[in-house]
Write a protein that holds these residues in place. Sequence first.
Motif, short mmCIF file in Angstrom:
data_model
loop_
_atom_site.label_atom_id
_atom_site.label_comp_id
_atom_site.label_asym_id
_atom_site.label_seq_id
_atom_site.Cartn_x
_atom_site.Cartn_y
_atom_site.Cartn_z
N CYS A 86 0.84 -1.21 0.00
CA CYS A 86 0.00 0.00 0.00
C CYS A 86 0.87 1.25 0.00
CB CYS A 86 -0.94 0.00 1.20
SG CYS A 86 -2.21 -1.26 1.17
N TYR A 87 1.93 1.25 0.81
CA TYR A 87 2.83 2.41 0.83
C TYR A 87 3.46 2.62 -0.54
CZ TYR A 87 2.75 1.38 5.88
OH TYR A 87 2.37 1.10 7.16
N GLN A 89 2.15 1.96 -3.39
CA GLN A 89 1.16 2.54 -4.29
C GLN A 89 1.05 4.06 -4.11
OE1 GLN A 89 -0.49 0.99 -6.79
NE2 GLN A 89 0.82 -0.74 -6.25
N LEU A 90 1.37 4.55 -2.93
CA LEU A 90 1.34 6.00 -2.69
C LEU A 90 2.41 6.72 -3.50
CD1 LEU A 90 0.75 6.16 1.16
CD2 LEU A 90 -0.89 6.70 -0.65
N ASN A 102 -7.76 9.77 -1.30
CA ASN A 102 -6.93 8.75 -1.94
C ASN A 102 -7.18 7.40 -1.27
OD1 ASN A 102 -4.89 7.12 -2.92
ND2 ASN A 102 -3.30 8.69 -2.75
N TRP A 104 -5.62 4.63 -1.56
CA TRP A 104 -4.38 3.99 -1.13
C TRP A 104 -3.89 4.57 0.19
CZ3 TRP A 104 -3.42 -0.53 -2.63
CH2 TRP A 104 -3.73 -0.96 -3.92
N ALA A 107 -6.10 2.91 2.76
CA ALA A 107 -5.66 1.51 2.92
C ALA A 107 -4.33 1.46 3.68
CB ALA A 107 -5.51 0.86 1.55
N SER A 108 -3.43 2.40 3.41
CA SER A 108 -2.14 2.43 4.10
C SER A 108 -2.32 2.70 5.58
CB SER A 108 -1.24 3.51 3.49
OG SER A 108 -0.93 3.21 2.17
#
Length: 166
Positions: A86-87, A89-90, A102, A104, A107-108
């Motif tokens: 997830c990180y 994807q940021l 956002n 992501w 989710a993060s």
Amino acid sequence: GTIVLAGEMIWSTLIYTSLYVFIIWLSLAVTIGIFYCADLAEEHPTIFGKIIKYSIIGVLVIHLILFLEWELPKLYIIIGIVSHGCYFQLLKDYPRIQGLTNPWLIASLVALVIDNACWLWYFYTHYFTMMEILCFGQLLLWLVPFLYMISLSVNDNVLPGLGTNG
């Protein structure tokens, strides 16, 4: 008797004074390091984005090694891998992270809380020294979120269209 007690008292005072001076110097060094990282993130967001990227990759490699070689809970290691995914994807929009719109980021944050809760429960129920717990947490749980936290001010200073792609 009294000379020995006075000597021990002086020795204890010296030891504790040295410890407090060391803590102050260590705090100062950490503060300077954080300011340097924040300045680097603001002045060179592309470089700092690469630092975050390679930190994520490094932590993921450590997670894979732990998964294959150590007797730690596999589910918790998988949760750590997912949270670092997830990180990662940021980084697509770094340094512009759109806030709570956002998915992501949401989710993060959820993955960060779950990952921390799982490992804290594990360390609570199994014996490890405080140093082992802190080193594990610092590297595998908090490093990447801390790097993102340091770079929060970058979003305000970046012109539209200057985001890096990892």
